[in-house]
Design a protein around this motif. Structure first.
Motif, short mmCIF file in Angstrom:
data_model
loop_
_atom_site.label_atom_id
_atom_site.label_comp_id
_atom_site.label_asym_id
_atom_site.label_seq_id
_atom_site.Cartn_x
_atom_site.Cartn_y
_atom_site.Cartn_z
N ARG A 204 53.59 39.56 57.11
CA ARG A 204 54.83 40.01 56.47
C ARG A 204 55.99 40.00 57.47
NH1 ARG A 204 56.20 42.28 51.53
NH2 ARG A 204 58.46 42.49 51.51
N PHE A 205 55.70 40.37 58.73
CA PHE A 205 56.75 40.37 59.75
C PHE A 205 57.34 38.97 59.93
CE2 PHE A 205 57.63 39.45 64.27
CZ PHE A 205 58.77 40.23 64.43
N PHE B 80 61.15 38.10 59.48
CA PHE B 80 61.89 37.61 60.64
C PHE B 80 62.51 36.24 60.37
CE2 PHE B 80 62.24 35.56 64.84
CZ PHE B 80 63.03 36.51 65.48
N LYS B 81 61.81 35.44 59.60
CA LYS B 81 62.35 34.13 59.26
C LYS B 81 63.63 34.26 58.43
CE LYS B 81 60.88 29.60 57.59
NZ LYS B 81 59.78 28.80 56.99
N LEU B 82 63.70 35.35 57.63
CA LEU B 82 64.89 35.56 56.80
C LEU B 82 66.05 36.13 57.61
CD1 LEU B 82 63.23 37.10 53.59
CD2 LEU B 82 64.17 34.79 53.85
N SER B 83 65.76 37.05 58.53
CA SER B 83 66.84 37.77 59.22
C SER B 83 67.04 37.35 60.66
CB SER B 83 66.57 39.28 59.17
OG SER B 83 65.42 39.60 59.93
N ARG C 119 56.94 30.67 66.21
CA ARG C 119 57.03 29.25 65.87
C ARG C 119 56.75 29.06 64.39
NH1 ARG C 119 56.77 25.97 70.42
NH2 ARG C 119 56.35 27.11 72.36
N PHE C 120 57.64 28.31 63.73
CA PHE C 120 57.44 27.97 62.33
C PHE C 120 57.18 26.48 62.23
CE2 PHE C 120 59.87 31.86 62.52
CZ PHE C 120 59.17 32.67 61.65
N LYS C 121 57.13 25.97 61.02
CA LYS C 121 56.71 24.59 60.82
C LYS C 121 57.62 23.58 61.51
CE LYS C 121 54.15 25.15 56.51
NZ LYS C 121 54.07 24.76 55.08
N ILE D 128 61.74 26.58 66.02
CA ILE D 128 61.33 27.73 66.83
C ILE D 128 62.42 28.78 66.70
CG2 ILE D 128 60.80 28.55 69.13
CD1 ILE D 128 59.88 25.78 69.84
N VAL D 129 62.01 29.96 66.19
CA VAL D 129 62.97 31.05 66.07
C VAL D 129 62.81 31.93 67.29
CG1 VAL D 129 63.73 32.97 64.68
CG2 VAL D 129 62.83 30.94 63.57
N LYS D 130 63.85 32.00 68.12
CA LYS D 130 63.77 32.76 69.37
C LYS D 130 64.42 34.11 69.21
CE LYS D 130 63.50 28.67 72.27
NZ LYS D 130 64.01 28.01 73.47
N THR D 131 64.51 34.78 70.30
CA THR D 131 65.09 36.10 70.25
C THR D 131 66.57 36.04 69.91
OG1 THR D 131 65.74 36.08 72.55
CG2 THR D 131 63.51 36.81 72.07
N ALA D 132 67.10 37.14 69.44
CA ALA D 132 68.51 37.21 69.05
C ALA D 132 69.40 36.89 70.24
CB ALA D 132 68.84 38.59 68.49
N ALA D 133 68.95 37.27 71.42
CA ALA D 133 69.76 37.00 72.61
C ALA D 133 69.89 35.50 72.85
CB ALA D 133 69.14 37.67 73.82
N ASP D 134 68.81 34.74 72.54
CA ASP D 134 68.89 33.30 72.72
C ASP D 134 69.86 32.67 71.73
OD1 ASP D 134 67.08 33.70 74.64
OD2 ASP D 134 65.39 32.87 73.60
#
Length: 753
Positions: A660-661, A665-668, A742-744, A747-753
């Motif tokens: 679920r996380f 996270f992918k949405l926000s 990592r998604f398909k 790559i979703v990194k941290t907000a700072a990135d």
């Protein structure tokens, strides 16, 4: 794939349910109505390992000598066991047991010593008293049919060789009990047949009490959470269908309900109820978002199906790891439940959405209560507490980790045969009483191989055997040891030179042996091997192995290195089996741990996130192990098995949370927001499943059967600690470390990135 599955299930519900119904009918017939229907076999012999040197040595002993596990000792307390009146009464009981009970081969009692002539009615009172004193100095009967102090008597029952298995032993014991009840004496039972029979009867009684209680607890929790009868009936249909399929498969594969597999249906029921909670919570969540009933059900299969499959997979891995043991019933149990968990997932994800699609959706008040109401304020409070006290959570977790680590080093794995029973249990109390009055109750056999025909009957060898017996009796835990020489001395006294001493020639020994059946039970067919039959007290594994080494050392000093000596018996076999199974289960646990970790890495495509995910599941296992050390709970097969099983179940919470996380996270793209949303949604289902699982296991805490009691205690601790780890420690670790996801395609990194 899940999209196609949801489409197919909801488009062709009647066809799908018809197929399931037909298969269920077939398995029901196979399990309960056919000739090969599901069988019940609680014999403890199934627990002996395959391809084990200890078992092979024991089997060789059984093949060459008469069995040592077919003796029953019935100990009685009366005013005076050697009085004329009581000897006469014992004579009546002995005759009834020998003549009226099928399965009794013979009885040794105070009334039939020397074929009944020892306590003859013709004796004067002085002669009678002299016979009593001689009896207490006898080479065989003290601690066998009369206590050393002369205050307690017993009957030694020798069962026929075909009295094997629970049903046959129960029948004989019931008839013996009827005979014993004809006199108003205090009776106590001992012996391997008694231990096996009463042990299994006790297990059956426990199963009849605690399995229904676990079922009622699970159903009660479902009713409390959803407040709708249909929320019990629908999961019950899916769970019952799975249990029928598993029962049918067990019957087809000739897997019986045995000393291990009797937990199968209880475990599957609890796991099925946990799956149902996640599915129903997701269904209500979809309805709360304004989706139609059909769309909500499709969303259930698509969104929760993947997580449920992986949680079922990890749970199955925990059980299937038991297949690495070399005990057949444990292998069967692990593989069967592992397969049953996957089957439970498949049938639940199919049956429940179909039935839900045909009934009226829940009222808005039920949806609001579950999704937005105050029933699960714990999830909201945990979310706030995690945000306010991250450092405290990490410090407390560290303290628990260190404290558990110290406890792990205190774990004692030196278990004994009778530690499965608690004081107060009738079987335990009987065995302890007999041990106190008559010495040890468990068999121990010493085999000496001369490697030459008739070698065991040479006078010089017979003398050394008697010296060896005296050395063995120096062991505090061994109070009785019988050799062929003991009987030959009696034979020489009666038929030889009139002296109670060993025969002076080989021919005399051979002639006495032919005429004396009891001597032959202690020799093999060609008289090349002799057997010293001992009784030993309940001892732990380490002490048992030390006694074996001491006996071997004493024997080699007396006989030299050219004669083979072996120490065996069902007592040492049971101790070795328990220790061997613990080692197997420990290996199985590490294999399960590695497979589960790699599965999480594959699912979430993040090694760092997987490390964070596994930590909240390591700590609960360490806490349970630490408590074992502090509370003195020994590492035995039942407790070792708990860790593999509980790991597979406990990690489910983490998988549901992370699945679920990732979605949130992918949405926000915001860690804190994604964690909060996960806690306020999936967190509620995790709390619910944690309650149902912990209560389902906790009822076993009240069991008088130690393995069930410890299994229930440790599993409950692990489940509760795992829930806390998934909802408290894991969110804090994610926010503090901010692992890359990592998604398909990105790559979703941290907000700072």
């Amino acid at each position: 794939m899940l999209n196609k599955l949801s489409h197919t299930i909801l488009k062709f519900p009647i066809s799908v349910m018809t197929i399931i119904l037909l298969i269920t009918a077939y398995f029901f017939h196979n399990a309960f109505l056919s000739e090969q229907r599901l069988k019940v076999d609680f014999s403890l012999e199934q627990m002996f390992p395959e391809n084990d040197p200890e078992k092979d040595a024991y089997q060789l002993f059984i093949d060459e000598f008469s069995r040592e596990d077919d003796k029953i000792l019935l100990v009685y307390d009366c005013d005076n066991p050697t009085s004329r009146k009581n000897i006469s009464k014992i004579a009546e009981l002995t005759e009834m047991m020998e003549l009226d009970i099928d399965g009794v081969e013979g009885v040794i009692s105070l009334s039939n010593i020397d074929d009944g002539d020892y306590f003859s009615d013709d004796l004067s009172d002085d002669e009678w008293n002299m016979q009593v004193q001689k009896l207490l100095q006898h080479p065989i009967y003290p601690n066998l049919i009369i206590s050393i102090d002369g205050k307690t008597g017993s009957l030694l029952i020798d069962l026929e060789n075909d009295v094997i298995g629970q049903d046959a032993r129960t029948r004989v014991l019931n008839q013996l009990e009827t005979v014993m009840n004809t006199v108003n004496w205090e009776w106590h039972e001992a012996g391997i047949p008694v231990l096996r029979t009463r042990y299994i009867q006790f297990m059956n009684e426990e199963r009849a009490v605690f399995l229904p209680i676990s079922f009622l607890v699970a159903m009660s929790v479902l009713l409390f959470i959803f407040r709708q009868v249909k929320s019990i009936l629908i999961p019950l249909i899916a769970i019952s269908t799975t249990l029928i399929w598993v029962a049918g498969i067990m019957a087809y594969l000739d897997i019986s309900i045995n000393v291990v597999s009797y937990l199968t249906f209880n475990l599957l029921m609890i796991i099925g109820a946990s799956n149902a909670i996640h599915l129903l919570m997701k269904y209500h969540e979809g309805l709360s978002l304004g989706l139609s009933q059909r769309d909500s059900l499709e969303r259930v299969i698509q969104k929760i199906g993947g997580a449920l499959f992986l949680t079922s997979f990890t749970t199955a891995v925990g059980f299937c790891s038991l297949g690495f043991t070399n005990i057949k019933v444990t292998q069967q149990f692990g593989l069967l439940v592992g397969f049953g968990v996957i089957l439970m997932f498949i049938l639940t994800i199919i049956i429940m959405p179909i039935i839900l699609n045909y009934i009226r959706p829940p009222d808005d008040e039920h949806i609001d209560r579950l999704i937005r109401g105050g029933q699960f304020l714990a999830a909201d409070r945990l979310n706030m507490w995690n945000q306010k006290h991250p450092r405290s959570i990490l410090i407390i977790s560290g303290i628990l980790f260190i404290g558990a680590l110290f406890g792990l080093f205190k774990i004692d794995y030196n278990a004994s045969v009778l530690e499965d029973l608690k004081p107060g249990n009738p079987l335990y109390d009987d065995l302890q009483y007999v041990e106190q009055k008559m010495g040890g109750t468990l068999p121990l056999e010493v085999i000496i191989d001369t490697k030459s025909e008739n070698g065991s009957l040479h006078p010089q060898f017979l003398n050394i055997i008697q010296s060896f017996k005296n050395e063995i009796l120096k062991t505090p835990e061994i109070n009785t040891a019988i050799t062929p020489g003991d009987y030959l001395m009696l034979a020489n006294e009666e038929w030889g030179d009139g002296e109670r001493q060993l025969p002076s020639t080989l021919n005399d020994a051979l002639s006495f042996t032919v005429d004396f059946d009891r001597v032959q039970t202690l020799l093999n067919d060609d008289y090349s091997k002799t057997r010293i039959s001992c009784r030993i007290s309940d001892i732990p594994f380490d002490r048992g192995m030390q006694i074996r080494e001491d006996i071997l050392l004493a024997g080699h000093k007396l006989f030299g290195e050219n004669i083979d000596i072996n120490v065996t018996g069902s007592t040492l076999l049971a101790l070795s089996t328990g220790r061997h199974l613990v080692k197997n289960l420990t290996t199985s646990f590490f294999i399960a741990f590695i497979i589960i970790f790699l599965s999480i890495v594959f699912l979430f495509r993040s090694f760092r996130l997987s490390l964070l995910a596994i930590l909240p599941n390591i700590i609960p296992l360490m806490i349970a192990g630490g408590l074992m050390g502090y509370l003195g709970i020994k590492l035995r097969p039942s407790t070792a098995m708990t860790f593999s099983i509980a790991l597979g179940i406990a990690v489910d919470n983490t998988i549901h949370f992370l699945a679920r996380f990732r979605q949130e996270f992918k949405l926000s793209g915001d860690y804190e927001k994604a964690v909060s949303e996960t806690l306020l949604t999936t967190g509620k289902a995790i709390i619910s499943t944690g309650v149902i699982l912990s209560l389902g296991f906790f009822v076993l805490y009240f069991s008088e059967f130690v393995p069930n009691h410890e299994f229930g205690l440790l599993a409950t601790i692990i489940i509760i600690a795992a829930v806390c780890g998934s909802l408290i420690l894991l969110p804090v670790l994610i926010i503090q470390i901010k692992p890359t996801l990592r998604f398909k395609t990105e790559i979703v990194k941290t907000a700072a990135d």
